[in-house]
Design an enzyme around this catalytic site. Structure first.
Site, PDB file in Angstrom:
ATOM      1  N   TYR A 138       0.836  -1.204   0.000  1.00  0.00           N
ATOM      2  CA  TYR A 138       0.000   0.000   0.000  1.00  0.00           C
ATOM      3  C   TYR A 138       0.865   1.245   0.000  1.00  0.00           C
ATOM      4  CZ  TYR A 138       1.165   0.559   4.962  1.00  0.00           C
ATOM      5  OH  TYR A 138       1.837   0.724   6.142  1.00  0.00           O
ATOM      6  N   CYS A 139       0.251   2.362  -0.424  1.00  0.00           N
ATOM      7  CA  CYS A 139       0.887   3.668  -0.322  1.00  0.00           C
ATOM      8  C   CYS A 139      -0.216   4.685  -0.046  1.00  0.00           C
ATOM      9  CB  CYS A 139       1.692   3.996  -1.583  1.00  0.00           C
ATOM     10  SG  CYS A 139       0.706   4.066  -3.089  1.00  0.00           S
ATOM     11  N   THR A 140       0.054   5.971  -0.207  1.00  0.00           N
ATOM     12  CA  THR A 140      -0.913   7.001   0.188  1.00  0.00           C
ATOM     13  C   THR A 140      -2.172   7.002  -0.672  1.00  0.00           C
ATOM     14  OG1 THR A 140       1.035   8.331   0.679  1.00  0.00           O
ATOM     15  CG2 THR A 140      -1.109   9.440   0.801  1.00  0.00           C
TER      16      THR A 140
ATOM     17  N   GLY B  26      -2.164   5.204  -3.942  1.00  0.00           N
ATOM     18  CA  GLY B  26      -2.150   4.066  -4.853  1.00  0.00           C
ATOM     19  C   GLY B  26      -1.143   4.111  -5.976  1.00  0.00           C
TER      20      GLY B  26
ATOM     21  N   ILE C 250      -4.162   4.475   1.199  1.00  0.00           N
ATOM     22  CA  ILE C 250      -4.633   4.691   2.572  1.00  0.00           C
ATOM     23  C   ILE C 250      -5.822   5.665   2.596  1.00  0.00           C
ATOM     24  CG2 ILE C 250      -4.001   5.584   4.862  1.00  0.00           C
ATOM     25  CD1 ILE C 250      -1.022   5.027   3.965  1.00  0.00           C
TER      26      ILE C 250
END
Ligand SMILES: [Zn+2]
Length: 323
Positions: A178-180, A182, A207
């Site tokens: 995951y990241c902030t 996508g 997220i």
């Protein structure tokens, strides 16, 4: 309230320079501020302005050939969290500098909806979660049990895969990343698949989308964002800071750019710590000439607003930008 839009779309752009100019002109006319990267592989941006301007921007981008399916993650802020507009041509819209070519449009991992992601986390299945962000981001908030690579830049990840993931994560293990918002996973998932991992999954919308759709369960702390807010809440049930003030050591999740403009280092700092060090990150910086004057009220004022304080040609070190 002002909408804050975060978006990306990997679509070939034949003439990036002309595309960029349309973006810049539109934002100027509509008073939108923020940061937009354009390249031959697509667009990656975050902008904010009035409600009308934001709506008009979404329509404008979706009217570009190939961009009708652009998804916008939308948040709200009390003030526009950008001091200026920056529209730039980049070799990549998210910089991974991979030695092997990565094409997110045909080769990525499986996109998991926030509900699917949550279900896997609650299933008791065997999996690993990789936080595909930088160390200063995961420090103030991350998913429970996630691997947090201690890296300063997204483009350090290919080396981390070769040196660390190869040793520690079996190729048949279920990988969740995951990241902030996508976009980093769009490239990182391709890289891991090409390096031989068989079951690669990525959190769709990152997220920020997860927080909106699920209330943020299984996420601890807050989410770092690349605008003047610096951190935003994810899980209203659990807002306990997981990081610590670098000056006093108390739990804190507020970030500050060092008041010494020649340092400008981003560090976790409590209000008390900011008062003690007058907004600087250490004693040395506290006593430097190009230091923003300190008052308790402006301790957490966005540093970008201070650009002009020491004159137009004073260059501030920037903290970069990604989503
Ligand atoms: Zn400093």
């Amino acid at each position: 309230m002002f909408p804050v839009l975060l978006y990306y779309n990997f679509k070939p752009i034949a003439d990036p320079q002309a595309f960029l100019q349309r973006q810049r002109d539109f934002c100027k006319v509509h008073g939108l501020l923020g940061r937009i990267y354009v390249s031959e592989e697509g667009i990656n941006g975050t902008v904010s302005g009035s409600q009308e301007a934001s709506e008009a921007y979404k329509q404008m981008l979706r009217a570009e050939p190939g961009f009708a399916d652009t998804e916008f993650k939308e948040d709200e802020a009390n003030t526009v969290p950008f001091a200026r507009l920056s529209v730039k041509l980049r070799p990549e819209i998210v910089t991974i500098k991979s030695p092997i070519p990565l094409d997110p449009t045909t080769e990525g991992g499986r996109h998991l909806s926030p509900q699917e992601w949550k279900a896997i986390m609650e299933s008791g299945d065997d999996y690993v979660i990789i936080d595909a962000r930088n160390n200063y981001e995961s420090k103030v908030g991350h998913f429970e049990g996630a691997i947090l690579p201690d890296l300063k830049n997204f483009y350090d990840f290919p080396q981390w895969v070769d040196e660390t993931a190869e040793q520690e994560i079996p190729k048949d293990k279920k990988v969740l990343m995951y990241c902030t918002g996508g976009i980093r996973c769009e490239k990182f998932s391709v890289l891991m698949k090409k390096k031989g991992w068989l079951d690669v999954n990525q959190l769709h919308g990152g997220i920020l989308n997860y927080a909106k759709e699920t209330g943020g369960v299984h996420f601890r702390g807050k989410c770092f964002v690349f605008d003047d807010r610096l951190v935003v809440p994810v899980n209203p049930e659990d807002e306990e800071p997981i990081a610590h003030c670098e000056i006093t050591g108390v739990p804190a999740d507020t970030y500050l750019n060092c008041a010494n403009m020649e340092c400008n280092r981003l560090f976790v700092c409590s209000e008390e710590g900011a008062r003690l060090m007058e907004g600087a990150c250490c004693e040395t910086c506290k006593n430097q000439p190009y230091k923003r004057p300190f008052s308790p009220e402006n301790a957490f004022a966005p540093f970008r607003k201070w650009y002009k304080y020491f004159g137009e040609d004073f260059k501030v070190r920037e903290t970069g930008g990604c989503s």
